[in-house]
Write a protein that holds these residues in place. Structure first.
Motif, PDB file in Angstrom:
ATOM      1  N   ALA A   1      53.691  17.826  34.179  1.00 12.67           N
ATOM      2  CA  ALA A   1      54.319  18.558  33.070  1.00 12.67           C
ATOM      3  C   ALA A   1      53.693  18.184  31.731  1.00 12.67           C
ATOM      4  O   ALA A   1      53.567  19.032  30.833  1.00 12.67           O
ATOM      5  N   ALA A   2      53.286  16.923  31.587  1.00 10.54           N
ATOM      6  CA  ALA A   2      52.623  16.514  30.344  1.00 10.54           C
ATOM      7  C   ALA A   2      51.308  17.252  30.155  1.00 10.54           C
ATOM      8  O   ALA A   2      50.973  17.681  29.037  1.00 10.54           O
ATOM      9  N   LEU A   3      50.555  17.448  31.231  1.00  8.82           N
ATOM     10  CA  LEU A   3      49.297  18.202  31.136  1.00  8.82           C
ATOM     11  C   LEU A   3      49.560  19.657  30.773  1.00  8.82           C
ATOM     12  O   LEU A   3      48.824  20.256  29.975  1.00  8.82           O
ATOM     13  N   VAL A   4      50.597  20.239  31.372  1.00  9.79           N
ATOM     14  CA  VAL A   4      50.959  21.617  31.028  1.00  9.79           C
ATOM     15  C   VAL A   4      51.369  21.713  29.556  1.00  9.79           C
ATOM     16  O   VAL A   4      51.002  22.658  28.857  1.00  9.79           O
ATOM     17  N   SER A   5      52.090  20.714  29.072  1.00  9.17           N
ATOM     18  CA  SER A   5      52.505  20.702  27.664  1.00  9.17           C
ATOM     19  C   SER A   5      51.306  20.650  26.732  1.00  9.17           C
ATOM     20  O   SER A   5      51.295  21.295  25.671  1.00  9.17           O
ATOM     21  N   LEU A   6      50.288  19.877  27.118  1.00  6.36           N
ATOM     22  CA  LEU A   6      49.093  19.783  26.277  1.00  6.36           C
ATOM     23  C   LEU A   6      48.434  21.140  26.111  1.00  6.36           C
ATOM     24  O   LEU A   6      48.026  21.515  25.009  1.00  6.36           O
ATOM     25  N   VAL A   7      48.334  21.869  27.204  1.00  8.55           N
ATOM     26  CA  VAL A   7      47.728  23.196  27.125  1.00  8.55           C
ATOM     27  C   VAL A   7      48.573  24.120  26.254  1.00  8.55           C
ATOM     28  O   VAL A   7      48.051  24.957  25.513  1.00  8.55           O
ATOM     29  N   LYS A   8      49.892  23.927  26.328  1.00  6.85           N
ATOM     30  CA  LYS A   8      50.799  24.808  25.595  1.00  6.85           C
ATOM     31  C   LYS A   8      50.751  24.563  24.089  1.00  6.85           C
ATOM     32  O   LYS A   8      50.904  25.495  23.293  1.00  6.85           O
ATOM     33  N   ILE A   9      50.529  23.317  23.660  1.00 12.80           N
ATOM     34  CA  ILE A   9      50.630  22.999  22.240  1.00 12.80           C
ATOM     35  C   ILE A   9      49.293  22.650  21.613  1.00 12.80           C
ATOM     36  O   ILE A   9      49.245  22.346  20.408  1.00 12.80           O
ATOM     37  N   ILE A  10      48.206  22.686  22.381  1.00 15.83           N
ATOM     38  CA  ILE A  10      46.922  22.257  21.827  1.00 15.83           C
ATOM     39  C   ILE A  10      46.440  23.187  20.715  1.00 15.83           C
ATOM     40  O   ILE A  10      45.692  22.777  19.825  1.00 15.83           O
ATOM     41  N   ALA A  11      46.898  24.451  20.766  1.00 18.78           N
ATOM     42  CA  ALA A  11      46.509  25.388  19.709  1.00 18.78           C
ATOM     43  C   ALA A  11      47.358  25.221  18.460  1.00 18.78           C
ATOM     44  O   ALA A  11      47.010  25.748  17.407  1.00 18.78           O
ATOM     45  N   MET A  12      48.472  24.486  18.570  1.00 15.74           N
ATOM     46  CA  MET A  12      49.383  24.323  17.440  1.00 15.74           C
ATOM     47  C   MET A  12      49.110  23.050  16.655  1.00 15.74           C
ATOM     48  O   MET A  12      49.448  22.959  15.476  1.00 15.74           O
ATOM     49  N   ALA A  13      48.527  22.048  17.296  1.00 17.29           N
ATOM     50  CA  ALA A  13      48.324  20.772  16.624  1.00 17.29           C
ATOM     51  C   ALA A  13      47.221  19.994  17.324  1.00 17.29           C
ATOM     52  O   ALA A  13      46.808  20.339  18.427  1.00 17.29           O
ATOM     53  N   HIS A  14      46.768  18.942  16.658  1.00 17.82           N
ATOM     54  CA  HIS A  14      45.766  18.053  17.247  1.00 17.82           C
ATOM     55  C   HIS A  14      46.492  17.017  18.099  1.00 17.82           C
ATOM     56  O   HIS A  14      47.327  16.250  17.618  1.00 17.82           O
ATOM     57  N   ILE A  15      46.203  16.976  19.400  1.00 15.49           N
ATOM     58  CA  ILE A  15      46.921  16.140  20.350  1.00 15.49           C
ATOM     59  C   ILE A  15      46.112  14.886  20.666  1.00 15.49           C
ATOM     60  O   ILE A  15      44.890  14.936  20.806  1.00 15.49           O
ATOM     61  N   GLN A  16      46.799  13.770  20.781  1.00 11.58           N
ATOM     62  CA  GLN A  16      46.181  12.501  21.165  1.00 11.58           C
ATOM     63  C   GLN A  16      46.861  11.968  22.434  1.00 11.58           C
ATOM     64  O   GLN A  16      48.101  11.956  22.517  1.00 11.58           O
ATOM     65  N   LEU A  17      46.053  11.545  23.398  1.00  9.32           N
ATOM     66  CA  LEU A  17      46.568  10.885  24.592  1.00  9.32           C
ATOM     67  C   LEU A  17      46.581   9.391  24.323  1.00  9.32           C
ATOM     68  O   LEU A  17      45.523   8.758  24.235  1.00  9.32           O
ATOM     69  N   LEU A  18      47.773   8.830  24.152  1.00 16.13           N
ATOM     70  CA  LEU A  18      47.897   7.429  23.775  1.00 16.13           C
ATOM     71  C   LEU A  18      47.982   6.543  25.014  1.00 16.13           C
ATOM     72  O   LEU A  18      47.931   7.014  26.145  1.00 16.13           O
ATOM     73  N   SER A  19      48.088   5.242  24.805  1.00 17.69           N
ATOM     74  CA  SER A  19      47.935   4.279  25.897  1.00 17.69           C
ATOM     75  C   SER A  19      48.954   4.488  27.015  1.00 17.69           C
ATOM     76  O   SER A  19      48.624   4.372  28.209  1.00 17.69           O
ATOM     77  N   ALA A  20      50.208   4.811  26.673  1.00 19.08           N
ATOM     78  CA  ALA A  20      51.232   4.972  27.707  1.00 19.08           C
ATOM     79  C   ALA A  20      50.965   6.172  28.599  1.00 19.08           C
ATOM     80  O   ALA A  20      51.460   6.221  29.726  1.00 19.08           O
ATOM     81  N   PHE A  21      50.195   7.140  28.101  1.00 19.30           N
ATOM     82  CA  PHE A  21      49.865   8.301  28.939  1.00 19.30           C
ATOM     83  C   PHE A  21      49.091   7.855  30.165  1.00 19.30           C
ATOM     84  O   PHE A  21      49.350   8.305  31.288  1.00 19.30           O
ATOM     85  N   TRP A  22      48.139   6.947  29.973  1.00 20.80           N
ATOM     86  CA  TRP A  22      47.304   6.501  31.084  1.00 20.80           C
ATOM     87  C   TRP A  22      48.054   5.541  32.000  1.00 20.80           C
ATOM     88  O   TRP A  22      47.923   5.610  33.235  1.00 20.80           O
ATOM     89  N   THR A  23      48.852   4.647  31.415  1.00 19.84           N
ATOM     90  CA  THR A  23      49.616   3.727  32.262  1.00 19.84           C
ATOM     91  C   THR A  23      50.682   4.470  33.061  1.00 19.84           C
ATOM     92  O   THR A  23      50.925   4.147  34.236  1.00 19.84           O
ATOM     93  N   PHE A  24      51.312   5.470  32.457  1.00 20.43           N
ATOM     94  CA  PHE A  24      52.337   6.228  33.192  1.00 20.43           C
ATOM     95  C   PHE A  24      51.693   7.070  34.293  1.00 20.43           C
ATOM     96  O   PHE A  24      52.272   7.207  35.383  1.00 20.43           O
ATOM     97  N   SER A  25      50.518   7.637  34.020  1.00 17.92           N
ATOM     98  CA  SER A  25      49.826   8.398  35.061  1.00 17.92           C
ATOM     99  C   SER A  25      49.470   7.492  36.236  1.00 17.92           C
ATOM    100  O   SER A  25      49.606   7.877  37.405  1.00 17.92           O
ATOM    101  N   GLY A  26      48.999   6.262  35.931  1.00 13.92           N
ATOM    102  CA  GLY A  26      48.716   5.307  36.999  1.00 13.92           C
ATOM    103  C   GLY A  26      49.973   4.915  37.754  1.00 13.92           C
ATOM    104  O   GLY A  26      49.962   4.789  38.990  1.00 13.92           O
ATOM    105  N   PHE A  27      51.074   4.736  37.012  1.00 16.43           N
ATOM    106  CA  PHE A  27      52.355   4.423  37.656  1.00 16.43           C
ATOM    107  C   PHE A  27      52.782   5.541  38.604  1.00 16.43           C
ATOM    108  O   PHE A  27      53.202   5.267  39.744  1.00 16.43           O
ATOM    109  N   ALA A  28      52.667   6.798  38.174  1.00 16.98           N
ATOM    110  CA  ALA A  28      53.061   7.926  39.020  1.00 16.98           C
ATOM    111  C   ALA A  28      52.212   7.997  40.282  1.00 16.98           C
ATOM    112  O   ALA A  28      52.724   8.267  41.375  1.00 16.98           O
TER     113      ALA A  28
END
Length: 439
Positions: A158-185
């Protein structure tokens, strides 16, 4: 009782959880799953000393802890910067008068997965210790019940889908918890696929007791037996319906299974109306308010030529819930149908229905992430709508319906039809005349 007991070299007799067939499970130590020969349901995976699973569980817990300590996503728009944590996805929902939706989000992506991983670590600590640790049997009983409600992997998608949805509205940054949570999942998913309930109970309580005169290739019910779906123990039907091995409640067939499924499906259908008619989120920009339903969100992606994301949202939010309702309705009808069925297809439909239901939560998680990110006062604010809670109810009720359905009922009906057909054939067959004896 001794912990981590050595498995006997004798062949085990296990009942299938889905078709009730008693199968022989030869002693194997290659770690490969043994499947039911009739319906191909995985029965058990022999493993005397599984050290990788608790290591994976501990690693996943560590990654989850790091994910809660650091920001998850960040964005910048018109000079305004904002970052969200994983818990913000639920916190902002609670602020905007949707505490029930906030509880669903925080429970499915953090609380239940954390409890599951802690339980796995605790049980394996109990197996390694001289004496059984308190609560290990209780936790082992609840492990398989928690599995369907862990949705960290759905949240990551869902986070990846959200990025596609809002990338045209703002500049998005993938922060450290994004990678740790993806590894956790990912590690959580691997841990779940490695868990073997029957093998775990054998290590906790020793080998299963084999009732005398039990035959493989016949159903447990036809032999006057009942099988425990958690630990695999067979015992006579006349005994109290509580497993004498793991003390779990036993059901020859789940009582009122079809009635419960129909009731849950009707409730899910009623929740479908507010889920699709009311907005799932409301966007306010410079005083202009724009509600957005599920279908409106799909059309927005199509207008921006993001048809892959539109297809994902449409499939997860429209096709899967309605398809699951139709599939479960058909399975209930099949359990009472007076015609022979292709049971391979029926079991594939049942397993697909049971597995795919939780992926409909993608749209709810997308809303939670966007609500947590876009809180910019009068410039741009996104709030959750009533449709999100109603849609969550659709997902939960259909998942409950899938777990209430007892697939053994379809096999019972097919066995009855086969026996009836054999009797009819025997009745229509003309009697054989014996040749006259010569004087």
């Amino acid at each position: 009782m001794a912990q981590d007991a050595n498995h006997s070299s004798q062949t085990l007799l296990l009942p299938c959880h889905e078709c009730d067939l008693v199968s022989e499970v030869p002693p194997r130590h290659d770690g490969q799953w043994v499947h039911c020969p009739r319906c191909q349901h995985p029965l058990m995976r022999p493993a005397d000393n599984d050290q990788l699973t608790p290591a994976l569980a501990f690693t996943a817990l560590l990654l989850l802890t790091l994910s809660l300590l650091f920001p998850y996503l960040g964005f910048e728009k018109n000079g305004i910067e904002r970052a969200m944590t994983v818990t913000d996805a639920a916190y902002e929902l609670a602020i905007y008068h949707h505490p029930a939706l906030a509880v669903i989000v925080i429970a499915t992506i953090i609380v239940i997965p954390a409890l599951y991983l802690l339980s796995v670590c605790w049980i394996h600590m109990s197996l390694a210790s001289p004496g059984r640790l308190p609560g290990s049997l209780f936790l082992a009983r609840w492990l398989p019940r928690m599995q369907p409600w862990m949705m960290a992997d759905v949240f990551a998608i869902a986070a990846l889908v959200s990025l596609v949805k809002i990338i045209a509205m703002a500049h998005i940054q993938l922060l450290s918890a994004f990678w740790t949570f993806s590894g956790f999942a990912l590690i959580l998913l691997i841990t779940v696929t490695r868990m073997n309930t029957i093998g775990l109970w054998q290590r906790l309580l020793g080998d299963l007791q084999q009732p005398p005169h039990t035959q493989a290739g016949k159903t447990a019910q036809s032999q006057g037996l009942i099988g425990c779906q958690w630990c695999g123990q067979l015992q006579p039907l006349e005994q109290p319906h509580r497993c004498h091995h793991c003390h779990s409640a036993l059901h020859d067939r789940h009582p009122f299974s079809l009635q419960r499924v129909w009731a849950l499906l009707v409730t899910a259908i009623l929740c479908c109306f507010p889920a699709h008619l009311f907005p799932i989120m409301i966007t306010t920009s410079l005083g202009k308010t724009e509600p957005s339903t599920i279908i409106a969100g799909v059309m927005l992606f199509l207008r921006h030529d993001d048809w892959p994301i539109a297809l994902i949202i449409f499939t997860a939010s429209v096709l899967v819930p309605f398809g699951k309702i139709l599939a479960l309705g058909w399975l209930c009808i099949a359990a009472r149908r007076q015609q022979a069925l292709d049971m391979t297809s029926q079991m594939k439909l049942y397993r697909l229905t049971e597995w795919i239901g939780r992926w409909s939560m993608i749209d709810v998680f997308v809303v939670a992430i966007i609500v947590a990110l876009f809180q910019m006062g009068n410039i741009l604010t996104v709030t959750p709508g009533v449709g999100g809670l109603a849609f969550s109810a659709v997902v939960i009720f259909t998942m409950l319906a899938a777990h209430q359905f007892d697939p053994r009922l379809i096999w019972d009906r097919q066995l009855q039809l086969q026996q009836y057909s054999k009797r009819r054939s025997a009745q229509r067959q003309p009697p054989t005349l014996e040749p006259e004896k010569q004087p």
